[in-house]
Design a protein around this motif. Structure first.
Motif, mmCIF file in Angstrom:
data_model
loop_
_atom_site.group_PDB
_atom_site.id
_atom_site.type_symbol
_atom_site.label_atom_id
_atom_site.label_comp_id
_atom_site.label_asym_id
_atom_site.label_seq_id
_atom_site.Cartn_x
_atom_site.Cartn_y
_atom_site.Cartn_z
ATOM 1 N N ALA A 117 0.814 -1.214 0.000
ATOM 2 C CA ALA A 117 0.000 0.000 0.000
ATOM 3 C C ALA A 117 0.847 1.264 0.000
ATOM 4 O O ALA A 117 0.362 2.346 -0.348
ATOM 5 C CB ALA A 117 -0.939 0.001 1.207
ATOM 6 N N ASP A 118 2.116 1.153 0.391
ATOM 7 C CA ASP A 118 3.004 2.306 0.446
ATOM 8 C C ASP A 118 3.818 2.492 -0.835
ATOM 9 O O ASP A 118 4.602 3.439 -0.952
ATOM 10 C CB ASP A 118 3.987 2.157 1.617
ATOM 11 C CG ASP A 118 3.282 1.972 2.948
ATOM 12 O OD1 ASP A 118 2.393 2.788 3.257
ATOM 13 O OD2 ASP A 118 3.594 0.989 3.664
ATOM 14 N N LEU A 119 3.645 1.590 -1.796
ATOM 15 C CA LEU A 119 4.538 1.593 -2.950
ATOM 16 C C LEU A 119 4.265 2.741 -3.928
ATOM 17 O O LEU A 119 5.211 3.290 -4.509
ATOM 18 C CB LEU A 119 4.439 0.253 -3.690
ATOM 19 C CG LEU A 119 5.572 -0.019 -4.686
ATOM 20 C CD1 LEU A 119 6.910 -0.115 -3.957
ATOM 21 C CD2 LEU A 119 5.314 -1.315 -5.463
ATOM 22 N N SER A 120 3.014 3.117 -4.111
ATOM 23 C CA SER A 120 2.700 4.167 -5.089
ATOM 24 C C SER A 120 3.387 5.495 -4.784
ATOM 25 O O SER A 120 3.969 6.116 -5.687
ATOM 26 C CB SER A 120 1.186 4.349 -5.207
ATOM 27 O OG SER A 120 0.604 3.221 -5.858
ATOM 28 N N VAL A 154 -4.794 -10.848 -0.891
ATOM 29 C CA VAL A 154 -4.126 -10.955 -2.193
ATOM 30 C C VAL A 154 -4.710 -9.955 -3.186
ATOM 31 O O VAL A 154 -3.983 -9.352 -3.982
ATOM 32 C CB VAL A 154 -4.242 -12.394 -2.733
ATOM 33 C CG1 VAL A 154 -3.648 -12.501 -4.135
ATOM 34 C CG2 VAL A 154 -3.550 -13.371 -1.787
ATOM 35 N N SER A 155 -6.024 -9.757 -3.147
ATOM 36 C CA SER A 155 -6.657 -8.810 -4.070
ATOM 37 C C SER A 155 -6.156 -7.388 -3.835
ATOM 38 O O SER A 155 -5.931 -6.622 -4.786
ATOM 39 C CB SER A 155 -8.180 -8.865 -3.925
ATOM 40 O OG SER A 155 -8.573 -8.563 -2.589
ATOM 41 N N ASP A 156 -5.969 -7.012 -2.577
ATOM 42 C CA ASP A 156 -5.453 -5.680 -2.262
ATOM 43 C C ASP A 156 -3.991 -5.557 -2.688
ATOM 44 O O ASP A 156 -3.552 -4.497 -3.155
ATOM 45 C CB ASP A 156 -5.567 -5.401 -0.760
ATOM 46 C CG ASP A 156 -7.007 -5.234 -0.300
ATOM 47 O OD1 ASP A 156 -7.906 -5.198 -1.166
ATOM 48 O OD2 ASP A 156 -7.236 -5.155 0.925
ATOM 49 N N PHE A 157 -3.248 -6.633 -2.517
ATOM 50 C CA PHE A 157 -1.850 -6.650 -2.927
ATOM 51 C C PHE A 157 -1.748 -6.416 -4.437
ATOM 52 O O PHE A 157 -0.925 -5.621 -4.911
ATOM 53 C CB PHE A 157 -1.232 -7.994 -2.545
ATOM 54 C CG PHE A 157 0.257 -8.073 -2.705
ATOM 55 C CD1 PHE A 157 1.112 -7.643 -1.690
ATOM 56 C CD2 PHE A 157 0.825 -8.606 -3.864
ATOM 57 C CE1 PHE A 157 2.494 -7.732 -1.831
ATOM 58 C CE2 PHE A 157 2.201 -8.702 -4.010
ATOM 59 C CZ PHE A 157 3.035 -8.264 -2.996
ATOM 60 N N ARG A 158 -2.602 -7.095 -5.186
ATOM 61 C CA ARG A 158 -2.622 -6.940 -6.637
ATOM 62 C C ARG A 158 -2.982 -5.506 -7.034
ATOM 63 O O ARG A 158 -2.320 -4.889 -7.886
ATOM 64 C CB ARG A 158 -3.610 -7.919 -7.270
ATOM 65 C CG ARG A 158 -3.658 -7.845 -8.796
ATOM 66 C CD ARG A 158 -4.729 -8.793 -9.351
ATOM 67 N NE ARG A 158 -4.424 -10.183 -9.050
ATOM 68 C CZ ARG A 158 -3.645 -10.957 -9.808
ATOM 69 N NH1 ARG A 158 -3.103 -10.462 -10.921
ATOM 70 N NH2 ARG A 158 -3.421 -12.221 -9.464
ATOM 71 N N ALA A 159 -4.043 -4.999 -6.433
ATOM 72 C CA ALA A 159 -4.486 -3.643 -6.767
ATOM 73 C C ALA A 159 -3.398 -2.619 -6.447
ATOM 74 O O ALA A 159 -3.188 -1.666 -7.207
ATOM 75 C CB ALA A 159 -5.769 -3.313 -6.002
ATOM 76 N N GLY A 160 -2.692 -2.823 -5.336
ATOM 77 C CA GLY A 160 -1.629 -1.902 -4.957
ATOM 78 C C GLY A 160 -0.477 -1.913 -5.944
ATOM 79 O O GLY A 160 0.080 -0.862 -6.291
ATOM 80 N N PHE A 161 -0.118 -3.104 -6.414
ATOM 81 C CA PHE A 161 0.992 -3.203 -7.367
ATOM 82 C C PHE A 161 0.601 -2.607 -8.720
ATOM 83 O O PHE A 161 1.384 -1.898 -9.355
ATOM 84 C CB PHE A 161 1.406 -4.664 -7.511
ATOM 85 C CG PHE A 161 2.673 -4.857 -8.308
ATOM 86 C CD1 PHE A 161 3.724 -3.956 -8.215
ATOM 87 C CD2 PHE A 161 2.817 -5.958 -9.131
ATOM 88 C CE1 PHE A 161 4.893 -4.142 -8.946
ATOM 89 C CE2 PHE A 161 3.983 -6.153 -9.864
ATOM 90 C CZ PHE A 161 5.019 -5.233 -9.777
ATOM 91 N N GLU A 162 -0.613 -2.890 -9.163
ATOM 92 C CA GLU A 162 -1.086 -2.319 -10.423
ATOM 93 C C GLU A 162 -1.113 -0.794 -10.351
ATOM 94 O O GLU A 162 -0.721 -0.101 -11.306
ATOM 95 C CB GLU A 162 -2.481 -2.854 -10.753
ATOM 96 C CG GLU A 162 -2.485 -4.332 -11.134
ATOM 97 C CD GLU A 162 -3.879 -4.892 -11.329
ATOM 98 O OE1 GLU A 162 -4.016 -5.930 -11.999
ATOM 99 O OE2 GLU A 162 -4.836 -4.292 -10.787
ATOM 100 N N ASP A 163 -1.555 -0.269 -9.222
ATOM 101 C CA ASP A 163 -1.598 1.179 -9.060
ATOM 102 C C ASP A 163 -0.188 1.776 -9.076
ATOM 103 O O ASP A 163 0.050 2.816 -9.708
ATOM 104 C CB ASP A 163 -2.302 1.541 -7.750
ATOM 105 C CG ASP A 163 -2.451 3.043 -7.578
ATOM 106 O OD1 ASP A 163 -3.299 3.629 -8.278
ATOM 107 O OD2 ASP A 163 -1.711 3.638 -6.762
ATOM 108 N N ALA A 164 0.744 1.118 -8.402
ATOM 109 C CA ALA A 164 2.119 1.622 -8.349
ATOM 110 C C ALA A 164 2.752 1.657 -9.737
ATOM 111 O O ALA A 164 3.423 2.637 -10.107
ATOM 112 C CB ALA A 164 2.954 0.755 -7.407
ATOM 113 N N LEU A 165 2.542 0.604 -10.522
ATOM 114 C CA LEU A 165 3.071 0.605 -11.886
ATOM 115 C C LEU A 165 2.382 1.680 -12.731
ATOM 116 O O LEU A 165 3.016 2.303 -13.594
ATOM 117 C CB LEU A 165 2.886 -0.762 -12.529
ATOM 118 C CG LEU A 165 3.867 -1.857 -12.109
ATOM 119 C CD1 LEU A 165 3.576 -3.155 -12.872
ATOM 120 C CD2 LEU A 165 5.308 -1.436 -12.348
ATOM 121 N N GLY A 166 1.107 1.909 -12.475
ATOM 122 C CA GLY A 166 0.393 2.960 -13.190
ATOM 123 C C GLY A 166 0.965 4.334 -12.890
ATOM 124 O O GLY A 166 1.092 5.176 -13.791
#
Length: 294
Positions: A117-120, A154-166
């Protein structure tokens, strides 16, 4: 007879014209009079991976900050596998850029304790430098919680990574990304639990979902650790899948997870985080993956 001859000549003319028309079509391969079909545009080739980027930004958690590698409960970015300057590690930045250039062309925005959650926000900071490569190592803290119930879904983990790459793609669309897998936390427990000092440090609250009651091997403790391990494996699958959708992203193929960390690669302060030796091994793994042409 003149009328009949006239009709005969007319019939012959019509038939001749028809035959010439048929022959003409066959001579040019069929529908010659129709429009020339437009050629389909060739698909754009995927950009070639640059195995020698000229600048590096790092995001992630305590591992990338060199936590507990030099002293107890403290960061030591000089030995970071990604951007450190230590000659004992030869970080990824040093290996790719050379020691002199690495000092001015690498940036470490990882934060100890960070979760997905802190990655973005970290990505936004990294992108501001316009780096040619961004390294990502995150996920251990999503599994290292007070209980298995508190682990990041896992769903939140995925959403967080997708957001960070975005976030990265909006601000640094051509930056390449190297994604390290989450380490095998259960192996770290099995290696570190043999050290009495390490187990005392673990009691301070270090990764309790995996490390609490370090000597307990009853069914409940075993199930707890297995639950954490399965979550780590699920996180790694997410990293692999999301990275695969980005043509400028490379996952390490599970190399960090698969690496058999021993006591030499573990911090002698907490027997869980990478030691200086462990940081060097992480740098080697990353360099091999990034410098490969495929």
């Amino acid at each position: 007879m003149r009328k009949q001859g006239h009709r005969s000549r007319a019939v012959v003319a019509v038939l001749t014209a028809a035959l010439v028309g048929v022959a003409g079509c066959d001579a040019v391969g069929g529908d010659a009079a129709g429009p020339t079909p437009k050629a389909k545009p060739s698909p754009k080739p995927a950009p070639a991976w640059d195995s020698s980027p000229a600048s590096i930004a790092a995001v992630g958690d305590s591992i990338t900050r060199g936590f507990d590698a030099c002293g107890v409960l403290t960061d030591c970015p000089d030995v970071s596998w990604a951007t450190g300057s230590s000659t004992q590690v030869d970080s990824l930045a040093v290996r790719l850029l050379g020691r002199t250039k690495a000092a001015g062309r690498s940036w470490n925005h990882a934060v100890s304790g960070a979760r997905m959650a802190d990655l973005s926000p970290q990505m936004a900071q990294a992108a501001a430098h316009g780096p040619e490569l961004v390294t990502v190592m995150v996920g251990a803290n999503d599994a290292c919680r007070d209980s298995t119930a508190a682990m990041t879904p896992v769903s939140d983990f995925r959403a967080g990574f997708e957001d960070a790459l975005g976030v990265l793609r909006k601000r640094a669309p051509k930056a390449q990304v190297y994604v390290a897998s989450v380490p095998n936390l259960k192996r770290l427990w099995s290696q570190g639990r043999a050290n009495p000092l390490g187990k005392q440090v673990w009691k301070l609250g270090l990764c309790p979902s995996m490390l609490a009651d370090a000597d307990a091997v009853d069914p409940a403790a075993t199930e707890r650790r297995d639950t954490v391990q399965k979550r780590v494996e699920a996180y790694n699958l997410v990293l692999k899948q999301v990275c695969a959708k980005d043509e400028r992203c490379r996952y390490d193929g599970g190399a960090v997870y698969d690496y058999r960390f021993g006591t030499d690669q573990l911090s002698h302060w907490d027997w869980f985080h990478p030691s200086v030796n462990g940081q060097a091994r992480l740098a080697e793994i990353a360099y091999r993956r990034i410098s490969s042409v495929s």
